[in-house]
Design a protein around this motif. Structure first.
Motif, mmCIF file in Angstrom:
data_model
loop_
_atom_site.group_PDB
_atom_site.id
_atom_site.type_symbol
_atom_site.label_atom_id
_atom_site.label_comp_id
_atom_site.label_asym_id
_atom_site.label_seq_id
_atom_site.Cartn_x
_atom_site.Cartn_y
_atom_site.Cartn_z
ATOM 1 N N ASP A 75 0.581 -1.375 -0.311
ATOM 2 C CA ASP A 75 0.162 0.053 0.008
ATOM 3 C C ASP A 75 0.447 1.124 -0.101
ATOM 4 O O ASP A 75 0.629 2.576 -0.729
ATOM 5 C CB ASP A 75 -0.643 0.279 0.970
ATOM 6 C CG ASP A 75 -2.040 -1.268 1.017
ATOM 7 O OD1 ASP A 75 -2.773 -1.662 0.177
ATOM 8 O OD2 ASP A 75 -2.756 -1.594 2.065
ATOM 9 N N THR A 76 1.858 1.432 0.770
ATOM 10 C CA THR A 76 3.079 2.393 0.674
ATOM 11 C C THR A 76 3.993 2.466 0.690
ATOM 12 O O THR A 76 4.725 0.822 0.351
ATOM 13 C CB THR A 76 2.631 2.777 2.076
ATOM 14 O OG1 THR A 76 3.429 2.058 2.996
ATOM 15 C CG2 THR A 76 1.243 3.549 2.978
ATOM 16 N N PRO A 77 4.669 3.488 0.485
ATOM 17 C CA PRO A 77 6.482 3.405 -0.021
ATOM 18 C C PRO A 77 7.320 2.247 1.273
ATOM 19 O O PRO A 77 8.194 1.797 0.923
ATOM 20 C CB PRO A 77 6.983 4.340 -0.879
ATOM 21 C CG PRO A 77 5.795 4.967 -0.874
ATOM 22 C CD PRO A 77 4.861 4.763 -0.156
ATOM 23 N N GLU A 78 6.655 2.486 2.220
ATOM 24 C CA GLU A 78 7.299 2.516 3.210
ATOM 25 C C GLU A 78 7.092 0.763 3.805
ATOM 26 O O GLU A 78 8.105 0.571 4.002
ATOM 27 C CB GLU A 78 7.120 2.901 4.389
ATOM 28 C CG GLU A 78 6.995 2.686 6.330
ATOM 29 C CD GLU A 78 8.963 3.050 6.067
ATOM 30 O OE1 GLU A 78 9.477 2.962 7.418
ATOM 31 O OE2 GLU A 78 9.202 3.793 5.629
ATOM 32 N N VAL A 79 6.402 0.103 2.997
ATOM 33 C CA VAL A 79 6.074 -1.256 3.462
ATOM 34 C C VAL A 79 6.817 -1.895 2.248
ATOM 35 O O VAL A 79 7.431 -2.586 2.545
ATOM 36 C CB VAL A 79 4.038 -1.536 3.676
ATOM 37 C CG1 VAL A 79 3.738 -3.076 3.394
ATOM 38 C CG2 VAL A 79 3.699 -0.874 4.046
ATOM 39 N N LEU A 80 6.213 -1.517 0.938
ATOM 40 C CA LEU A 80 7.858 -1.696 0.270
ATOM 41 C C LEU A 80 8.749 -1.830 0.599
ATOM 42 O O LEU A 80 9.639 -2.873 0.571
ATOM 43 C CB LEU A 80 6.895 -1.189 -1.071
ATOM 44 C CG LEU A 80 8.042 -1.674 -2.168
ATOM 45 C CD1 LEU A 80 7.944 -3.125 -2.691
ATOM 46 C CD2 LEU A 80 8.056 -0.137 -3.333
ATOM 47 N N ARG A 81 9.324 -0.478 1.560
ATOM 48 C CA ARG A 81 10.934 -0.950 1.936
ATOM 49 C C ARG A 81 10.787 -1.191 3.037
ATOM 50 O O ARG A 81 12.135 -2.512 2.359
ATOM 51 C CB ARG A 81 11.071 0.613 2.353
ATOM 52 C CG ARG A 81 12.750 0.797 2.295
ATOM 53 C CD ARG A 81 13.005 2.285 2.947
ATOM 54 N NE ARG A 81 12.443 2.478 4.219
ATOM 55 C CZ ARG A 81 12.443 1.955 5.577
ATOM 56 N NH1 ARG A 81 13.540 0.710 5.474
ATOM 57 N NH2 ARG A 81 11.844 2.276 6.504
ATOM 58 N N ILE A 82 10.246 -1.795 3.633
ATOM 59 C CA ILE A 82 10.653 -3.337 4.797
ATOM 60 C C ILE A 82 10.121 -4.150 3.820
ATOM 61 O O ILE A 82 10.704 -5.214 4.589
ATOM 62 C CB ILE A 82 9.177 -2.621 5.831
ATOM 63 C CG1 ILE A 82 9.671 -1.563 6.050
ATOM 64 C CG2 ILE A 82 9.451 -3.992 6.581
ATOM 65 C CD1 ILE A 82 8.250 -1.268 7.343
ATOM 66 N N HIS A 83 9.175 -4.756 3.078
ATOM 67 C CA HIS A 83 9.412 -5.432 2.608
ATOM 68 C C HIS A 83 10.553 -6.145 1.978
ATOM 69 O O HIS A 83 10.900 -7.327 1.384
ATOM 70 C CB HIS A 83 8.226 -6.088 1.549
ATOM 71 C CG HIS A 83 8.592 -7.129 0.449
ATOM 72 N ND1 HIS A 83 7.924 -8.509 0.592
ATOM 73 C CD2 HIS A 83 8.755 -7.145 -0.751
ATOM 74 C CE1 HIS A 83 8.373 -8.877 -0.816
ATOM 75 N NE2 HIS A 83 8.439 -8.186 -1.781
ATOM 76 N N LYS A 84 11.132 -5.220 1.458
ATOM 77 C CA LYS A 84 12.464 -6.058 0.175
ATOM 78 C C LYS A 84 13.889 -5.981 1.203
ATOM 79 O O LYS A 84 14.505 -6.325 0.792
ATOM 80 C CB LYS A 84 12.744 -4.606 -0.194
ATOM 81 C CG LYS A 84 12.541 -4.320 -1.726
ATOM 82 C CD LYS A 84 12.295 -3.508 -2.579
ATOM 83 C CE LYS A 84 11.097 -2.669 -3.318
ATOM 84 N NZ LYS A 84 11.727 -2.000 -4.747
ATOM 85 N N THR A 85 13.615 -5.139 2.871
ATOM 86 C CA THR A 85 14.552 -5.848 3.787
ATOM 87 C C THR A 85 14.234 -6.849 3.856
ATOM 88 O O THR A 85 15.310 -7.368 5.229
ATOM 89 C CB THR A 85 14.733 -5.259 4.615
ATOM 90 O OG1 THR A 85 13.483 -4.709 5.081
ATOM 91 C CG2 THR A 85 15.164 -3.899 4.254
ATOM 92 N N GLY A 86 13.345 -7.980 3.991
ATOM 93 C CA GLY A 86 12.616 -8.470 4.730
ATOM 94 C C GLY A 86 13.788 -10.545 3.664
ATOM 95 O O GLY A 86 14.515 -9.891 3.163
#
Length: 176
Positions: free
Chosen positions: A43-54
């Motif tokens: 939904d948000t760029p922040e969620v995408l950024r967190i996903h990419k560090t997973g």
């Protein structure tokens, strides 16, 4: 429609005496962001950024890179290629042996029936290095398989390959 809304709708300035709280704002349309590697939407760029560090994203990224990167093909090392690499003349005795054509049955590597404890420990170490929990690692000595959880071990036990190995071992006479 409130007169202030009507004025705002048709481009007329809103009178200063009318408060803006009566005018309804249009809801923001949120464009979902997509992770092309994992095929998920955030939904948000922040969620995408967190996903990419997973872990899952990194694992999927490695798989994708491995599937794209061509694997180098190494020719088999024979005494001739060793001699040529060292700028020496090939040995005529080994040349005749290595250039002879071997039947396909002889070229296949045979798996030993039982792995040594050292080999199983190496496999166990690899599974632990891949991120498995220390107490969850299980070993099937019948098949020389190391798995990362009880659930995977249970699936292995009911599998066809395990059953075939058990039958094969039961058919062999015991070594005296």
């Amino acid at each position: 429609m409130h007169p202030a809304q009507w004025n705002a709708h048709f481009g007329h300035p809103v009178p200063k005496i009318v408060s803006r709280k009566h005018i309804k704002k249009k809801p923001k349309v949120v464009q979902p962001l997509t992770c092309e590697v994992c095929k998920i939407q955030c939904d948000t760029p922040e969620v995408l950024r967190i996903h990419k560090t997973g872990k899952k994203h990194k694992k999927n990224l490695e798989r994708l890179q491995d599937s794209i990167t061509p694997k180098p093909v190494k020719p088999p090392r024979t005494p001739n290629t060793v001699a040529l690499a060292a700028n020496m003349a090939p040995d005529p005795v080994t040349t005749s042996v290595t250039t002879s054509v071997m039947p396909a049955a002889q070229t296949k590597k045979k798996k030993s029936a039982a792995a040594t404890p050292e080999e199983l420990e190496v496999k166990r170490r690899r599974v632990l290095d891949a991120g498995a929990a220390q107490g969850e690692v299980k070993i099937c000595t019948v098949c020389n398989v190391v798995v990362n959880s009880q659930k995977v071990y249970e699936f292995h036990i009911i599998g066809q390959k395990h059953k075939a190995m058990v039958q094969k071992q039961q058919a062999q006479p015991p070594i005296a």
